[in-house]
Design a protein around this motif. Sequence first.
Motif, PDB file in Angstrom:
ATOM      1  N   HIS A 129     -30.378 -17.537 -27.447  1.00  0.00           N
ATOM      2  CA  HIS A 129     -29.985 -17.522 -26.068  1.00  0.00           C
ATOM      3  C   HIS A 129     -30.920 -17.202 -25.297  1.00  0.00           C
ATOM      4  O   HIS A 129     -31.690 -16.076 -25.515  1.00  0.00           O
ATOM      5  N   ASN A 130     -30.795 -17.529 -23.829  1.00  0.00           N
ATOM      6  CA  ASN A 130     -31.870 -17.042 -22.823  1.00  0.00           C
ATOM      7  C   ASN A 130     -31.186 -17.582 -21.674  1.00  0.00           C
ATOM      8  O   ASN A 130     -30.831 -18.470 -21.078  1.00  0.00           O
ATOM      9  N   GLY A 131     -31.488 -16.452 -20.676  1.00  0.00           N
ATOM     10  CA  GLY A 131     -31.207 -16.708 -19.104  1.00  0.00           C
ATOM     11  C   GLY A 131     -29.778 -16.240 -19.063  1.00  0.00           C
ATOM     12  O   GLY A 131     -29.001 -15.674 -19.791  1.00  0.00           O
ATOM     13  N   VAL A 132     -29.361 -16.358 -17.769  1.00  0.00           N
ATOM     14  CA  VAL A 132     -27.961 -15.905 -17.278  1.00  0.00           C
ATOM     15  C   VAL A 132     -27.034 -16.690 -18.123  1.00  0.00           C
ATOM     16  O   VAL A 132     -27.059 -18.000 -17.763  1.00  0.00           O
ATOM     17  N   LEU A 133     -25.910 -16.324 -18.781  1.00  0.00           N
ATOM     18  CA  LEU A 133     -25.125 -17.147 -19.417  1.00  0.00           C
ATOM     19  C   LEU A 133     -23.806 -17.500 -18.933  1.00  0.00           C
ATOM     20  O   LEU A 133     -22.915 -18.163 -19.336  1.00  0.00           O
ATOM     21  N   THR A 134     -23.709 -16.756 -17.795  1.00  0.00           N
ATOM     22  CA  THR A 134     -22.362 -16.697 -17.138  1.00  0.00           C
ATOM     23  C   THR A 134     -22.423 -17.196 -15.706  1.00  0.00           C
ATOM     24  O   THR A 134     -23.318 -17.568 -15.022  1.00  0.00           O
ATOM     25  N   ASP A 135     -21.081 -17.416 -15.230  1.00  0.00           N
ATOM     26  CA  ASP A 135     -21.143 -17.769 -13.695  1.00  0.00           C
ATOM     27  C   ASP A 135     -21.800 -16.745 -12.849  1.00  0.00           C
ATOM     28  O   ASP A 135     -22.527 -16.945 -11.677  1.00  0.00           O
ATOM     29  N   ARG A 136     -21.277 -15.531 -13.360  1.00  0.00           N
ATOM     30  CA  ARG A 136     -21.845 -14.431 -12.168  1.00  0.00           C
ATOM     31  C   ARG A 136     -23.106 -14.141 -12.764  1.00  0.00           C
ATOM     32  O   ARG A 136     -23.602 -14.264 -13.964  1.00  0.00           O
ATOM     33  N   SER A 137     -24.169 -14.067 -11.474  1.00  0.00           N
ATOM     34  CA  SER A 137     -25.313 -13.376 -11.947  1.00  0.00           C
ATOM     35  C   SER A 137     -25.595 -12.167 -11.419  1.00  0.00           C
ATOM     36  O   SER A 137     -24.591 -11.335 -10.710  1.00  0.00           O
ATOM     37  N   PRO A 138     -26.581 -11.227 -12.091  1.00  0.00           N
ATOM     38  CA  PRO A 138     -26.730  -9.601 -11.685  1.00  0.00           C
ATOM     39  C   PRO A 138     -27.262  -9.921 -10.341  1.00  0.00           C
ATOM     40  O   PRO A 138     -27.825 -10.684  -9.716  1.00  0.00           O
TER      41      PRO A 138
ATOM     42  N   GLY B 236     -21.625  -5.610 -16.028  1.00  0.00           N
ATOM     43  CA  GLY B 236     -22.187  -6.949 -16.989  1.00  0.00           C
ATOM     44  C   GLY B 236     -23.019  -6.410 -17.830  1.00  0.00           C
ATOM     45  O   GLY B 236     -22.991  -5.052 -18.120  1.00  0.00           O
ATOM     46  N   LEU B 237     -23.678  -7.137 -18.691  1.00  0.00           N
ATOM     47  CA  LEU B 237     -24.262  -6.886 -19.785  1.00  0.00           C
ATOM     48  C   LEU B 237     -25.701  -7.671 -19.905  1.00  0.00           C
ATOM     49  O   LEU B 237     -25.824  -8.747 -19.857  1.00  0.00           O
ATOM     50  N   VAL B 238     -26.554  -6.856 -20.427  1.00  0.00           N
ATOM     51  CA  VAL B 238     -27.900  -7.332 -20.680  1.00  0.00           C
ATOM     52  C   VAL B 238     -28.299  -7.647 -22.025  1.00  0.00           C
ATOM     53  O   VAL B 238     -27.973  -6.269 -23.068  1.00  0.00           O
ATOM     54  N   ILE B 239     -28.787  -8.464 -22.860  1.00  0.00           N
ATOM     55  CA  ILE B 239     -29.026  -8.586 -24.195  1.00  0.00           C
ATOM     56  C   ILE B 239     -30.694  -8.795 -24.398  1.00  0.00           C
ATOM     57  O   ILE B 239     -30.812  -9.924 -23.599  1.00  0.00           O
TER      58      ILE B 239
ATOM     59  N   ASN C   4     -16.543 -15.041 -18.031  1.00  0.00           N
ATOM     60  CA  ASN C   4     -16.392 -15.793 -16.822  1.00  0.00           C
ATOM     61  C   ASN C   4     -14.947 -15.457 -16.297  1.00  0.00           C
ATOM     62  O   ASN C   4     -14.715 -15.292 -15.079  1.00  0.00           O
ATOM     63  N   GLN C   5     -13.991 -15.282 -17.188  1.00  0.00           N
ATOM     64  CA  GLN C   5     -12.647 -14.962 -16.606  1.00  0.00           C
ATOM     65  C   GLN C   5     -12.592 -13.706 -16.062  1.00  0.00           C
ATOM     66  O   GLN C   5     -11.621 -13.424 -15.238  1.00  0.00           O
ATOM     67  N   SER C   6     -13.332 -12.712 -16.805  1.00  0.00           N
ATOM     68  CA  SER C   6     -13.298 -11.407 -15.937  1.00  0.00           C
ATOM     69  C   SER C   6     -14.235 -11.083 -14.928  1.00  0.00           C
ATOM     70  O   SER C   6     -14.335 -10.141 -14.392  1.00  0.00           O
ATOM     71  N   GLY C   7     -15.345 -11.938 -14.773  1.00  0.00           N
ATOM     72  CA  GLY C   7     -16.010 -12.011 -13.540  1.00  0.00           C
ATOM     73  C   GLY C   7     -17.391 -11.239 -14.109  1.00  0.00           C
ATOM     74  O   GLY C   7     -17.855 -10.569 -13.075  1.00  0.00           O
ATOM     75  N   ILE C   8     -17.738 -10.697 -15.141  1.00  0.00           N
ATOM     76  CA  ILE C   8     -18.940 -10.187 -15.570  1.00  0.00           C
ATOM     77  C   ILE C   8     -20.217 -11.003 -15.626  1.00  0.00           C
ATOM     78  O   ILE C   8     -19.919 -12.105 -16.094  1.00  0.00           O
ATOM     79  N   PHE C   9     -21.115 -10.562 -15.610  1.00  0.00           N
ATOM     80  CA  PHE C   9     -22.293 -11.550 -16.223  1.00  0.00           C
ATOM     81  C   PHE C   9     -22.733 -10.988 -17.531  1.00  0.00           C
ATOM     82  O   PHE C   9     -22.726  -9.824 -18.052  1.00  0.00           O
ATOM     83  N   ILE C  10     -23.424 -12.001 -18.140  1.00  0.00           N
ATOM     84  CA  ILE C  10     -24.290 -11.892 -19.259  1.00  0.00           C
ATOM     85  C   ILE C  10     -25.673 -12.355 -19.111  1.00  0.00           C
ATOM     86  O   ILE C  10     -25.930 -13.403 -18.874  1.00  0.00           O
ATOM     87  N   TRP C  11     -26.599 -11.642 -19.279  1.00  0.00           N
ATOM     88  CA  TRP C  11     -28.039 -12.039 -18.941  1.00  0.00           C
ATOM     89  C   TRP C  11     -28.822 -11.678 -20.200  1.00  0.00           C
ATOM     90  O   TRP C  11     -29.101 -10.682 -20.951  1.00  0.00           O
TER      91      TRP C  11
END
Lengths: 284, 284
Positions: free
Chosen positions: B135-144, B243-246, B264-271
Motif C-alpha cells: 500500500h502506498n499514498g493516501v488511501l482514504t477520501d480525506r487527506s492529512p 487519522g493514521l500513518v502507516i 471513509n465513513q468516519s472521515g479519518i485519513f490513512i496515509w
Amino acid sequence: MKNEEPRHFLLIAGRGSLPKLVYEELVSCGDNVEITFLPGSEHDDLTTRHTKINPDNFLDLLQKYRGMGVEHVVLAGGVDRPNQTSILFKHGETNNQINIMGGDDSILKQFITVIEEIGFKIWGVHQVIPQLINHNGVLTDRSPSSADKSDIIFAEEIVTSIGNADIGQAAVVRNNRCIAVETISTDWMLDSIKDVYSTFANNPDERGGILIKASKPNQDLRVDLPTIGPNTIQRVVSLGMSGLVIESGKVILIDLPKVIQMANQSGIFIWSKSINRNIREKYS
Amino acid sequence: MKNEEPRHFLLIAGRGSLPKLVYEELVSCGDNVEITFLPGSEHDDLTTRHTKINPDNFLDLLQKYRGMGVEHVVLAGGVDRPNQTSILFKHGETNNQINIMGGDDSILKQFITVIEEIGFKIWGVHQVIPQLINHNGVLTDRSPSSADKSDIIFAEEIVTSIGNADIGQAAVVRNNRCIAVETISTDWMLDSIKDVYSTFANNPDERGGILIKASKPNQDLRVDLPTIGPNTIQRVVSLGMSGLVIESGKVILIDLPKVIQMANQSGIFIWSKSINRNIREKYS
C-alpha cells in the motif's frame, strides 16, 4: 541564612508543595517576595500579596513588578498544559503569542524568553534550595539487585531517547522490557499500567521492575526539573515494583525524610545516580 | 496461482486472522501445509492437522516436521509474551533455553535462531501474501491537513527513536506533543488514553491528532511486522483522532477494503508513506 543585600523576587507559583518551600526559603533569607499564581494553582497557605495570572494581564503584570524593582523570577510547581493551541499575552498596544503546540520544552523556552526580554533574571528552584537536588547514591536500606541493574542499563537508554525527542522524562522497565513511557505525567503513567502489573502478579517469581526519572539530556535546569515525592513513591510501592532510579543532581526530591521512610518501610530501593547517556546501536 | 513444485510449509500460528489468510494462500498455491498453534491461539476455522506447541515438545515437534520433509516455516499472528523469564525447550537429552527478558526483537531473534538451526527456511507473512503490505499514498477520501503533517514529522522521529530502543512500533501525536508511546500493544495504548482524550474534547477547536505505526528501523521483516486492521481503526475513530500513518511496505494491513470503508465513513485519513528516519538534534 540572611543575605546581606535583600533581593526582590517574583515567585510564579504552580501546583504542589514547591511554591511554599521556595517562598519560605526566600523569606528566611530576608528577600522580598511577590507571588503570582498560575490558573488552577491557588494555595491556601500562601495568601499574602498574590495576584492571579491570566493571559490578558500577564505581560502587564510582569511589567508592573519590574517597575516595582523586582529583578528576579523563580518558577516553581506543577503547571497544567493550557488547552488552547496558543496563548496571546496582551500588553498595552502589543501582543505576545506563545505557541502551545509541541513538547513541554518548546513551550517553556518561549515562556522563559518572554520573561527574560522584560529584564528579569530567572532562577531555578534548585538554585534557591540546592538541597532539593543534592542526593547521590543508594538512599534506602535496600539496594538494587544485579537483575535490577540490568533493567537500569536499558532504562538509561530509554530516558535518553525519549528526553532527546521531548517525549517525557520517565519510564518503567521490567525484565529488560519497556513497560511504559511517560508522556502526560509520571503519576498518570503509573496509574495506566495497573492492569498490566496485575497480570504480572500471577507469577510470584517475577521481579517488580523499576521506575526511572531523569532530566532531559540537554535540559534548561531552571524550569521543569522532574520532581519526585511521596505520591510517586506510594504508586511505585502499590504496583509492587522493586525500586526507583533518579538522576543525581537533576531531579527534585520533595520531603526526603518522608520519602526515605516510606521506601524503607515498603522495602523498595531509591538510587540517585548519574545517567549513562550513551545509546547502543542495537540493530545496525 | 499454483506453484509448479509444491512446497512443504509449517505454519506456526498465533492469534488473529493472519494464520487463516496465510493457510488459505499457501493451499491455493498447491503447497502442503502443517499447522501448529502457539498456546492461547487455537483457531476454530483451522481445525485440521494441527498440534499444540508447548515448551516441552517444541524442539521435538520441529524435528519431527523437519524429518517429514517440511522445509519452510512461516510465523503468523499475534503472540502473547510468556510470563516466565525464560523458556526451556526440551529436545531429547539436550535443552535449548530462550531468555524472555528483553524487548520483542530480542526474544524473536532467539526464536528464529532456534528454528533456523534445525534447518528450516523462515518466511515472513508478507513474503507469502505480498499484497498485505503493498500500500502506498493516501488511501482514504480525506487527506492529512498541513497541521496533521506537522504532527507526522514529529511522529516519524518518535517511532524512529522508540524503534531503535526496542520500546515499540507506534505512537500518538497531537498538536506536536507526544500523547502516548506503544509498549504493550497498540490497542492497549489507545485504550489507555481515553481519559486524556476526553479532556481534549472540551475544546472543539482542537484537532484530533494522529496514530503512527511503523516497523523498527533495521527490523527483520520476517517476524513481528506491525499490523493494522478494523479493530485499530475503530479505536482511532472513537477517540476522535484525525487519522493514521502507516509505513509503506512494512506494515501489514488486514482487510483493506473494510478498513478503507470504515475510515471513509468516519472521515479519518490513512496515509501509507515511507518514514523519515532522520532525527533532529533538538537540544544540542
